[in-house]
Scaffold this active site. Structure first.
Site, PDB file in Angstrom:
ATOM      1  N   ASP A 193      -0.628  -1.605  -1.556  1.00 11.80           N
ATOM      2  CA  ASP A 193      -0.868  -0.895  -0.318  1.00 11.80           C
ATOM      3  C   ASP A 193      -0.199   0.474  -0.463  1.00 11.80           C
ATOM      4  O   ASP A 193       0.679   0.652  -1.321  1.00 11.80           O
ATOM      5  CB  ASP A 193      -0.270  -1.684   0.841  1.00 11.80           C
ATOM      6  N   ASP A 232       0.815   2.969   2.533  1.00  7.97           N
ATOM      7  CA  ASP A 232       1.814   3.243   3.573  1.00  7.97           C
ATOM      8  C   ASP A 232       2.839   2.119   3.651  1.00  7.97           C
ATOM      9  O   ASP A 232       2.494   0.951   3.846  1.00  7.97           O
ATOM     10  CB  ASP A 232       1.121   3.407   4.925  1.00  7.97           C
TER      11      ASP A 232
END
Length: 221
Positions: free
Chosen positions: A14, A16
């Site tokens: 991922d 963020d």
């Protein structure tokens, strides 16, 4: 293949909260933008509701409240996020060294749009570790917590879901990875978990392991 992950052919990160320490910044921007639109929401509430989710989830939430956002809401939000990131965004500590040492194929799968992911990685000096291997919720019908994005990323990378490891910081991301049939490790080293039990949240969502520092990536546990 990296011998330290013998059953893994692909690592999906991922963006963020895993590669860049952006979650608190972006949720603060969202809180302020919603306030300007007449919808009161604290940064903490934004984190609880939208951590790891796309702006489509924000629009749906407001629609369910019977509130219509201004036509330029997303444009204004994106500008505010970009300005805030430009002044304050940092990479997650230790992630550059981890990526430099990682010998497995790896990519990004993010709920943020492609422009924001690209901007974040360029700004923090991480872009060269991924090249064009960036996959976002814009590319699939259903974003996290649905498995679509992770399955799309693994398919584009030529990896089987059962031999894919996902690194996630959100409940929606962990849920999506598990639904995709992938192994998932929860990361709780972002600033948004300073005063929250991120480990408990991610374990309950189904994370196979939780760790708080990129320097502990290879540590058992």
């Amino acid at each position: 293949m990296d011998s330290r992950l013998p059953e893994i052919d692909l690592v999906i990160f991922d963006c963020d909260g895993v590669l860049v320490d952006s979650e608190e910044l972006s949720c603060r921007c969202l809180s302020e933008a919603l306030g300007q639109a007449g919808i009161e929401m604290s940064t903490e509430q934004a984190l609880e509701l939208f951590l790891g989710r796309s702006t489509a989830a924000v629009i749906a939430y407001c629609r369910d409240l019977g509130r219509q956002l201004p036509a330029d809401f997303l444009t204004d939000l994106a500008r505010q996020v970009r300005e805030t990131f430009g002044a304050q965004l940092k990479p997650i500590s230790g992630v550059a060294a981890l990526l430099a040492d990682l010998r497995l194929p790896h990519c990004v799968a993010s709920s943020s749009d492609l422009d924001r992911v690209s901007f974040s990685l360029e700004l923090t000096g991480l872009a060269n570790y991924f090249g064009r291997r960036l996959y976002t919720s814009q590319m699939v019908k259903h974003g996290k917590p649905a498995p679509d994005l992770f399955l799309h990323a693994a398919g584009r990378m030529g990896a089987e879901p059962r031999r894919t490891l996902v690194i996630e910081d959100s409940v929606s991301g962990v849920t999506a990875a598990r639904a995709a049939g992938m192994r998932v490790w929860g990361f709780v080293g972002g600033s948004h978990y300073r005063s929250r039990d991120g480990g408990g949240l991610l374990r309950r969502a189904g994370a196979n392991r939780v760790f708080a520092s990129m320097t502990a990536f290879w540590t058992e546990g």
